[in-house]
Design a protein around this motif. Structure first.
Motif, PDB file in Angstrom:
ATOM      1  N   PRO B 279      74.567  24.321 -45.976  1.00  0.00           N
ATOM      2  CA  PRO B 279      75.626  24.680 -46.932  1.00  0.00           C
ATOM      3  C   PRO B 279      75.174  25.762 -47.904  1.00  0.00           C
ATOM      4  O   PRO B 279      75.975  26.585 -48.345  1.00  0.00           O
ATOM      5  CB  PRO B 279      75.882  23.358 -47.673  1.00  0.00           C
ATOM      6  N   SER B 280      73.871  25.806 -48.206  1.00  0.00           N
ATOM      7  CA  SER B 280      73.378  26.812 -49.156  1.00  0.00           C
ATOM      8  C   SER B 280      73.409  28.218 -48.553  1.00  0.00           C
ATOM      9  O   SER B 280      73.295  29.209 -49.270  1.00  0.00           O
ATOM     10  CB  SER B 280      71.960  26.453 -49.582  1.00  0.00           C
ATOM     11  N   ALA B 281      73.548  28.297 -47.219  1.00  0.00           N
ATOM     12  CA  ALA B 281      73.578  29.605 -46.562  1.00  0.00           C
ATOM     13  C   ALA B 281      74.989  30.196 -46.534  1.00  0.00           C
ATOM     14  O   ALA B 281      75.204  31.291 -46.034  1.00  0.00           O
ATOM     15  CB  ALA B 281      73.032  29.477 -45.139  1.00  0.00           C
ATOM     16  N   VAL B 282      75.953  29.432 -47.057  1.00  0.00           N
ATOM     17  CA  VAL B 282      77.344  29.883 -46.983  1.00  0.00           C
ATOM     18  C   VAL B 282      77.742  30.555 -48.308  1.00  0.00           C
ATOM     19  O   VAL B 282      77.554  29.990 -49.373  1.00  0.00           O
ATOM     20  CB  VAL B 282      78.281  28.678 -46.719  1.00  0.00           C
ATOM     21  N   ALA B 283      78.253  31.783 -48.204  1.00  0.00           N
ATOM     22  CA  ALA B 283      78.772  32.467 -49.392  1.00  0.00           C
ATOM     23  C   ALA B 283      80.290  32.286 -49.446  1.00  0.00           C
ATOM     24  O   ALA B 283      80.948  32.248 -48.413  1.00  0.00           O
ATOM     25  CB  ALA B 283      78.417  33.947 -49.331  1.00  0.00           C
ATOM     26  N   VAL B 284      80.813  32.118 -50.656  1.00  0.00           N
ATOM     27  CA  VAL B 284      82.247  31.865 -50.823  1.00  0.00           C
ATOM     28  C   VAL B 284      82.889  33.048 -51.566  1.00  0.00           C
ATOM     29  O   VAL B 284      82.388  33.487 -52.605  1.00  0.00           O
ATOM     30  CB  VAL B 284      82.475  30.558 -51.618  1.00  0.00           C
ATOM     31  N   HIS B 285      83.950  33.544 -50.956  1.00  0.00           N
ATOM     32  CA  HIS B 285      84.650  34.683 -51.575  1.00  0.00           C
ATOM     33  C   HIS B 285      86.137  34.368 -51.662  1.00  0.00           C
ATOM     34  O   HIS B 285      86.666  33.627 -50.853  1.00  0.00           O
ATOM     35  CB  HIS B 285      84.482  35.953 -50.701  1.00  0.00           C
ATOM     36  N   VAL B 286      86.802  34.935 -52.658  1.00  0.00           N
ATOM     37  CA  VAL B 286      88.262  34.755 -52.712  1.00  0.00           C
ATOM     38  C   VAL B 286      88.981  35.880 -51.975  1.00  0.00           C
ATOM     39  O   VAL B 286      90.119  35.731 -51.563  1.00  0.00           O
ATOM     40  CB  VAL B 286      88.798  34.646 -54.158  1.00  0.00           C
ATOM     41  N   ARG B 287      88.289  37.029 -51.832  1.00  0.00           N
ATOM     42  CA  ARG B 287      88.862  38.104 -51.017  1.00  0.00           C
ATOM     43  C   ARG B 287      87.953  38.327 -49.832  1.00  0.00           C
ATOM     44  O   ARG B 287      86.746  38.089 -49.930  1.00  0.00           O
ATOM     45  CB  ARG B 287      88.986  39.398 -51.827  1.00  0.00           C
ATOM     46  N   ARG B 288      88.532  38.783 -48.727  1.00  0.00           N
ATOM     47  CA  ARG B 288      87.709  38.986 -47.525  1.00  0.00           C
ATOM     48  C   ARG B 288      86.593  39.979 -47.820  1.00  0.00           C
ATOM     49  O   ARG B 288      86.864  41.105 -48.247  1.00  0.00           O
ATOM     50  CB  ARG B 288      88.576  39.515 -46.388  1.00  0.00           C
ATOM     51  N   PRO B 289      85.331  39.556 -47.637  1.00  0.00           N
ATOM     52  CA  PRO B 289      84.222  40.458 -47.970  1.00  0.00           C
ATOM     53  C   PRO B 289      84.035  41.530 -46.908  1.00  0.00           C
ATOM     54  O   PRO B 289      84.423  41.360 -45.767  1.00  0.00           O
ATOM     55  CB  PRO B 289      83.011  39.522 -48.016  1.00  0.00           C
ATOM     56  N   HIS B 290      83.447  42.648 -47.356  1.00  0.00           N
ATOM     57  CA  HIS B 290      83.104  43.702 -46.412  1.00  0.00           C
ATOM     58  C   HIS B 290      81.605  43.787 -46.369  1.00  0.00           C
ATOM     59  O   HIS B 290      80.920  43.326 -47.258  1.00  0.00           O
ATOM     60  CB  HIS B 290      83.716  45.028 -46.875  1.00  0.00           C
TER      61      HIS B 290
END
Lengths: 259, 365, 249
Positions: B279-290
């Motif tokens: 789970p620590s390897a997951v990044a969370v974004h509110v907009r689709r990252p580039h």
């Protein structure tokens, strides 16, 4: 590892206690007469008898003692604790009393002795067989107790694995328990042989003292001490030499065999 | 059924094991649980080393234990093999003789036994070790030989008691792969006691969880680990698991989504695999990252819970991406505030390909 | 701690050492006597102490050869009473006697059997009969040397199954019934009480054992020691020896 220096003082005391009496024995020996005394027919007979009987007693201990040790260490029988205590008995009992006990059991008027005489026409007292029995009686605990300890320390894991591989109990005993126990059996046998070799009290009580038949080296040494102390010392040295030979030659090989 | 059926109560000191379970023929079941949960007792009972107080054990159509009828088949006739954490190779025998031990106990001649031993040694890539003794083997080599020895006795049931726990981090994956090959290849019935979810994931069809001597949870490996219902399995299952089939870049989910990852062992394209990441390897974004992360997929925040210094986010699937359900991501409390995360928020999850470990999975997982 | 332990050990050892060496008080006569003399000498000690107020007699009993060894190795004692001349000669040869040894008692061999005499042994020749299990003393022990001498003189060959290193060994084997017969001294038969039966045989005359007694060289109580030696050879002494089966000159 460096040993604490403090250890060496009591260790030296122990060595002195063990070795100095033998030095005393040597100092009393007339070295010029030694070859003659040691090669007297009585000494040679006694030496040969001692070697034969002690070896036989050791063999007997092996055949019945190893199974006993396994039963004591692995068995789940009721009364095993009592049995374990009984095995120690010959260690505590004065050997002369042990000899008397054998006499009362296997002597002419003993229960076992009568049975043997009636059934097989055998009389044990005053025979070489009696010497072997007396030696076996006093020496057996040395093998059994050592082996039982080794078995307990080793645990039963190898035996359990062998069983899951399809080995029935006797195969486990023969192909796993005994081979793993070999070093302990080796050192146990050396102790057993040494104890049998030095056996005196039970032998003279149960088997008597007759040259060539029941007169082992310790008996000869004791008998000679009554009249000719020089000869007695010489014979004792023979005993010491034989014991040293066995212990130094056999023991390291058996114990330090393989890693 | 011809597999294993167990229904026993056993006591050891003050501890009681009370288990009812079945293992189908050819099935590999992982037994999870804390120390003292009864895993080893269960194996001892199955191997016949411990007699249950009451109960019934049947294996491959034979009754091994039936306390009601006073049946207790002794260990050497149960057809149950045991591979423990300690290889326990007989120190007085060569590697070849160790492996030949089982066949010779089953009545094979010396020659047949040694032929069988060579066959099984080759199965575990250990033919070259045949002449060695125990002290001339590394931990991994010894365990491979022990595996060959257990298999050479042709057991109907193989018990594996944390077989990789004592091995170096380097040796464990290779042996795990080896074990997987011999277990899956011949459809062996096996019970695997382990602490490591990876063992369960790679080797087992099914997982059972023991706690205080009782079976508290069971089910297909992936669903137990992905949706743990007990605290223990949740602890074990701190990882995100995604099942799929092997592809050139990593794995493909059943709906065709490609997930890039690193293969941990050689697998053939199309083989079932599992992608594993923390789970620590997951990044969370509110907009689709580039940018660099190749693995980006949408999800809905299902819940937020404190997890040490971080907040663990659990997500629910968006339509068309069922496999996202239940994935976890760790974020800082500050990020939760910045991104205004709350249940129902639509987010984008991003994982670097290097963080996704691709393991072969049991075919039926 | 270590030093303390060590000094305690040393102290104990020294105390034990002092205790075991016969301390010759002003009025103590130390006597080393053959074990077969136990009953007679115990008797004499009581009477001697009564008639010589202020003098204490301390007697150590053991095999004559053992005692002779102790004397030669420096044991301090005043009087030595041996069960045979040969042993006494060794002490004489070592120059450790102060007076000429004098024979004060003689001991004869007897055949000894189970009280009911099941094998009906009545003479020495019966011991050579097949089926009679016989034990004797080893030749190195006085009672063994004596039977050997008798065998040679009488041309009767006894075939013992065991040559015991002590008289007690012969007696115990007859008492337990392991042996049908043994050969020991009359005094031994008497000391065994009713547990065995003694059978005198004429050939015993061929090897009568002489018991010599002598004052030892390093005595510090020469007067009292000489008095004790005289007492042993006097009326009281002879009576005491007589009672347990010794012949007196």
């Amino acid at each position: 590892m460096r040993l604490p220096a403090l250890l060496f003082v009591p260790a030296a005391v122990a060595v002195a206690l063990l070795v100095l009496p033998v030095v005393g024995l040597l100092s009393r020996t007339d070295l010029r007469r030694l070859p003659e005394l040691v090669s007297s027919p009585a000494a040679v007979d006694a030496l040969w008898l001692s070697v034969r009987t002690s070896a036989t007693a050791t063999g007997l201990c092996l055949v019945v003692g190893v199974p006993l040790a396994v039963v004591l260490a692995r068995g789940r029988l009721p009364g095993l604790r009592l049995l374990r205590a009984t095995v120690l008995l010959p260690l505590v009992l004065p050997p002369v009393v042990g000899g008397l006990a054998l006499l009362y059991l296997l002597g002419r008027n003993g229960f076992g002795g009568r049975l043997l005489e009636a059934a097989l026409g055998i009389r044990l007292p005053f025979t070489t067989v009696a010497v072997v029995l007396a030696q076996t009686f006093v020496a057996m605990p040395f093998l059994v107790i050592g082996l039982e300890g080794a078995l307990r320390t080793a645990g039963a894991r190898y035996e359990a694995v062998a069983a899951t591989l399809g080995a029935r109990p006797f195969v486990v005993f023969r192909r796993v328990t005994v081979p793993l126990l070999l070093p302990s059996i080796g050192s146990g046998l050396v102790l057993t042989f040494a104890r049998a070799l030095g056996e005196f009290g039970a032998t003279i009580t149960f088997a008597g003292n007759f040259p060539g038949t029941t007169q082992t080296l310790p008996l000869l040494a004791y008998q000679l001490a009554q009249s000719d102390v020089d000869s007695s010392v010489a014979v004792s040295l023979l005993l010491v030499a034989l014991a040293l030979l066995v212990i130094t030659l056999v023991r390291p090989r058996v114990i330090e065999g393989s890693p | 059924m011809t597999g294993l059926a167990v229904d026993v109560v056993a006591r050891r000191g003050g501890f009681a094991l009370d288990v009812r379970m079945e293992v189908a023929s050819g099935e590999v079941v992982a037994v999870l649980g804390r120390n003292g949960a009864g895993k080893s007792t269960l194996l001892s009972v199955l191997a016949g080393l411990v007699r249950p107080e009451t109960g019934h054990i049947a294996l491959a159509g034979r009754v091994l234990t039936d306390t009601g009828r006073r049946v207790h088949v002794p260990p050497h006739r149960r057809g149950v093999g045991l591979l423990a954490q300690d290889p326990l190779l007989f120190p007085h025998l060569s590697v070849l003789a160790n492996v030949a031990f089982g066949p010779s106990c089953l009545g094979a001649s010396r020659r047949q036994s040694e032929d069988a031993a060579r066959h099984w040694l080759s199965e575990v890539d250990a033919v070259g070790l045949a002449g060695r003794r125990r002290w001339q083997l590394s931990g991994g080599q010894a365990q491979r030989v022990a595996l060959a020895r257990a298999l050479a006795a042709e057991p109907d049931l193989l018990l594996l008691d944390e077989p990789f726990a004592a091995l170096d981090v380097d040796a464990a994956p290779a042996l795990r792969a080896m074990t997987r090959r011999v277990l899956r290849g011949a459809s062996r019935t096996a019970l695997l006691v382990t602490h490591d979810p990876l063992d369960a994931l790679v080797l087992a069809d099914r997982v059972i969880v023991l706690s205080e001597g009782r079976l508290v949870e069971q089910g297909p490996t992936r669903s137990v680990l992905a949706r743990p219902r007990t605290r223990f399995s949740a602890g074990v299952a701190g990882l995100n698991l995604i099942a799929g089939t092997a592809g050139p870049h990593g794995l493909a989910t059943p709906d065709g989504t490609r997930l890039a990852g690193l293969r941990q062992e050689p697998v053939t394209d199309g083989d079932p695999v599992v992608g594993v990441f923390a789970p620590s390897a997951v990044a969370v974004h509110v907009r689709r990252p580039h940018g660099s992360p190749r693995n980006v997929f949408p999800a809905l925040v299902a819940g937020l819970e404190p997890h040490g210094d971080v907040i663990r986010l659990r997500v629910a699937a968006t339509p068309g991406l069922d496999w996202v359900e239940g994935l976890a991501a760790d974020v800082t409390p500050a990020a939760v505030a910045d991104l205004a995360l709350e249940p129902g928020t639509m987010v984008w999850l991003a994982v670097k390909a290097t963080e996704v470990a691709v393991h072969p999975a049991p075919s039926r997982a | 701690m270590t030093r303390l332990t060590l000094s305690v050990v040393l102290a104990v050892m020294m105390a034990a050492g002092c205790g075991s060496s016969p301390r010759q008080g002003a009025d103590t006569v130390t006597v080393l006597a053959a074990a077969s003399l136990t009953a007679a000498f115990d008797d004499m000690k009581t009477q001697f102490e009564k008639s010589h107020p202020g003098v204490t007699v301390k007697i150590t009993y053991d095999g004559s050869a053992v005692l002779a060894q102790q004397i030669i190795n420096g044991a301090s004692a005043d009087v030595f009473a041996s069960a045979d001349q040969a042993t006494m000669s060794k002490v004489v040869a070592a120059g450790l006697t102060d007076s000429v040894p004098q024979v004060f008692a003689r001991n004869r061999l007897e055949i000894v059997v189970w009280p009911t005499n099941p094998k009906n042994v009545v003479r020495l020749a019966d011991l050579a009969r097949p089926g009679v299990v016989v034990v004797t003393c080893a030749e190195s022990v006085p009672c063994g040397a004596a039977i050997k001498k008798i065998e040679q003189s009488s041309r009767i060959a006894v075939h013992p199954v065991s040559q015991e290193t002590a008289v007690t060994g012969v007696l115990s084997k007859v008492e337990t019934g392991e042996a049908d017969a043994g050969v020991v001294y009359v005094t031994d038969v008497n000391s065994a009480g009713g547990r065995v039966l003694g059978i005198p045989f004429p050939e015993a005359d061929m090897a009568v054992n002489d018991y010599p007694i002598a004052v030892l060289k390093n005595t510090r109580r020469s007067t009292a020691a000489a008095q004790f030696v005289d007492f042993v050879q006097g009326v009281f002494g002879r009576q005491a020896l007589d009672r347990v089966g010794f012949q007196t000159p």
